[in-house]
Design a protein around this motif. Structure first.
Motif, mmCIF file in Angstrom:
data_model
loop_
_atom_site.group_PDB
_atom_site.id
_atom_site.type_symbol
_atom_site.label_atom_id
_atom_site.label_comp_id
_atom_site.label_asym_id
_atom_site.label_seq_id
_atom_site.Cartn_x
_atom_site.Cartn_y
_atom_site.Cartn_z
ATOM 1 N N GLY A 1 10.950 32.763 4.723
ATOM 2 C CA GLY A 1 11.722 31.450 4.603
ATOM 3 C C GLY A 1 12.964 31.713 5.190
ATOM 4 N N HIS A 2 13.924 30.288 5.483
ATOM 5 C CA HIS A 2 14.950 30.526 6.275
ATOM 6 C C HIS A 2 15.475 31.418 6.934
ATOM 7 C CE1 HIS A 2 15.682 27.543 2.777
ATOM 8 N NE2 HIS A 2 14.831 28.648 2.080
ATOM 9 N N ASN A 3 16.671 31.905 6.964
ATOM 10 C CA ASN A 3 17.217 32.666 8.943
ATOM 11 C C ASN A 3 18.155 32.628 8.424
ATOM 12 O OD1 ASN A 3 17.999 33.697 10.960
ATOM 13 N ND2 ASN A 3 16.192 32.724 11.958
ATOM 14 N N LEU A 4 18.946 34.039 8.358
ATOM 15 C CA LEU A 4 20.698 33.964 8.270
ATOM 16 C C LEU A 4 21.678 33.943 9.376
ATOM 17 C CD1 LEU A 4 20.340 38.068 7.089
ATOM 18 C CD2 LEU A 4 20.688 36.442 5.881
ATOM 19 N N GLY A 5 20.698 33.130 10.515
ATOM 20 C CA GLY A 5 21.304 32.719 11.522
ATOM 21 C C GLY A 5 21.677 31.234 11.424
ATOM 22 N N ASN A 6 20.751 30.852 10.057
ATOM 23 C CA ASN A 6 21.055 29.722 10.068
ATOM 24 C C ASN A 6 22.567 28.716 9.520
ATOM 25 O OD1 ASN A 6 18.693 28.670 10.285
ATOM 26 N ND2 ASN A 6 17.618 28.440 8.403
ATOM 27 N N PHE A 7 23.498 29.844 8.552
ATOM 28 C CA PHE A 7 24.657 29.413 8.494
ATOM 29 C C PHE A 7 25.274 29.426 9.406
ATOM 30 C CE2 PHE A 7 22.884 32.356 5.119
ATOM 31 C CZ PHE A 7 23.479 31.866 3.922
ATOM 32 N N ARG A 8 25.023 29.707 10.616
ATOM 33 C CA ARG A 8 26.243 29.734 12.081
ATOM 34 C C ARG A 8 25.894 28.225 12.180
ATOM 35 N NH1 ARG A 8 25.366 34.911 11.185
ATOM 36 N NH2 ARG A 8 23.754 35.251 12.878
ATOM 37 N N HIS A 9 25.029 27.744 12.592
ATOM 38 C CA HIS A 9 24.011 26.871 13.458
ATOM 39 C C HIS A 9 24.251 25.586 12.077
ATOM 40 C CE1 HIS A 9 23.534 29.606 16.967
ATOM 41 N NE2 HIS A 9 23.332 29.730 16.390
#
Length: 346
Positions: free
Chosen positions: A123-131
């Motif tokens: 679930g989710h992706n750590l890169g989502n915070f930057r995108h």
């Protein structure tokens, strides 16, 4: 290979009428000379050839014991780690006190699940915070439109859900591959750098013709809400979604995961959704609505509750969580095992 020293041959005794004692003395002297040459050229680390020279005399003070150097060097090296480290970049990660079991060696595709395909969706992706702009766009999930993806939640001290889900997914992949399954992840660390969107996550499982698909999550509910729950697809037939063929097998998969999750972790079903069953049916999740293969979500615990967070940040507990999910999937694919949750919250 054994080594007995340089090419050295003791002189042959001449035929003479000398006393036997003189002859024996010459032989002893030759043997001693041979041993000294061997020590000088061959070194003391080799072993005697089978059936070769006699056992050398006891070592003199200060002489090296054969093999001692090798043993000392080995003692100074630590064995390489065989598991994946706990990899949270957002904080000082909790000690990963239980490493994933290394994948079994052997012919590819061997084992009881040979020929089976499992898709794991961290679930989710750590890169989502930057995108945030990319994940905020909406996609069609059949019944409505929803955000491409979200950042997910985190514990109070900053351990992100996306880190948790990827760690459990890696452990789960190892366990399933040991059983012979072909395992695909919807994403892995930096690939892709954000997302994928919920419709693409479903599409990956569909394209792989997965025999089972599981999306790994942790919840972000209020403190005091504890336990896990498995989310099942509701019967949806709207837009591009038609879950009717997978509702039955997905429930079977979910029940088996729930039962085995309790057994492996000791955690109880959620005390805030599902009425104590650990099972929740939803029709608003694109990852389920758009799936054409048996698929469920599992919320392994509540990151916003301190007691659940203590479990979720433990490497030993994450390994148990992976084992419970794996056993549920194996049970489903082989048509046997536990179904239905029972147990208590530790």
């Amino acid at each position: 290979m054994s080594y007995v020293g340089p090419d050295f041959e003791p002189p042959r005794p001449r035929r003479s009428r000398r006393p036997l004692t003189v002859t024996l003395a010459a032989l002893v002297a030759a043997a001693l000379l041979g041993w000294l040459v061997y020590q000088t050229v061959g070194g003391s680390g080799g072993s005697a050839a089978a059936g070769g020279a006699a056992t050398p005399p006891a070592a003199t003070p200060g002489a090296a014991t054969p093999g001692a150097a090798t043993s000392s060097a080995s003692a100074g090296r630590s064995a390489p780690s065989t598991g994946s480290p706990d990899p949270s970049p957002a904080r000082s990660s909790p000690r990963d006190d239980a490493k994933p079991t290394p994948a079994a060696t052997g012919p590819a595709g061997s084992g009881p699940l040979a020929g089976k395909v499992v898709v794991i969706d961290p679930g989710h992706n750590l890169g989502n915070f930057r995108h945030t702009a990319e994940i905020s766009r909406t996609v069609d999930i059949g019944t409505s439109r929803k955000e491409c993806d979200t950042t997910g939640t985190a514990t109070d001290d900053g351990y992100p859900e996306a880190e948790f889900t990827l760690d459990v997914s890696h452990r789960l992949r190892t366990l399933l591959e040991q059983q012979g399954a072909t395992v695909k992840l919807t994403h892995d660390r930096d690939e892709p750098p954000w997302g994928p969107c919920v419709d693409e996550r479903a599409r990956i499982g569909n394209t792989a013709h997965a025999d089972a698909a599981v999306s790994i999550h942790a919840d972000g509910s209020a403190a005091g809400n504890r336990g896990f729950h498995v989310i099942l697809p509701g019967s949806v037939h709207a837009g591009g979604a038609d879950t009717r063929p997978i509702v039955g097998p997905s429930r079977d998969l979910g029940e088996r995961i729930a039962g085995n999750f309790v057994h492996a972790t000791g955690s109880a079903p959620s005390n805030y959704v599902g009425g104590g069953t650990g099972l929740v049916t939803r029709e608003d999740l694109g990852g389920l609505n758009l799936s054409t293969v048996p698929k469920v979500f599992i919320e392994c615990g509540n990151m916003r509750d301190s007691k659940d967070a203590a479990l979720l940040t433990s490497g030993a507990w994450r390994q148990k969580a992976a084992e419970g999910i794996s056993e549920g999937i194996v049970s489903f694919l082989r048509g046997q095992g536990r179904a239905g949750p029972t147990g208590r919250t530790p």
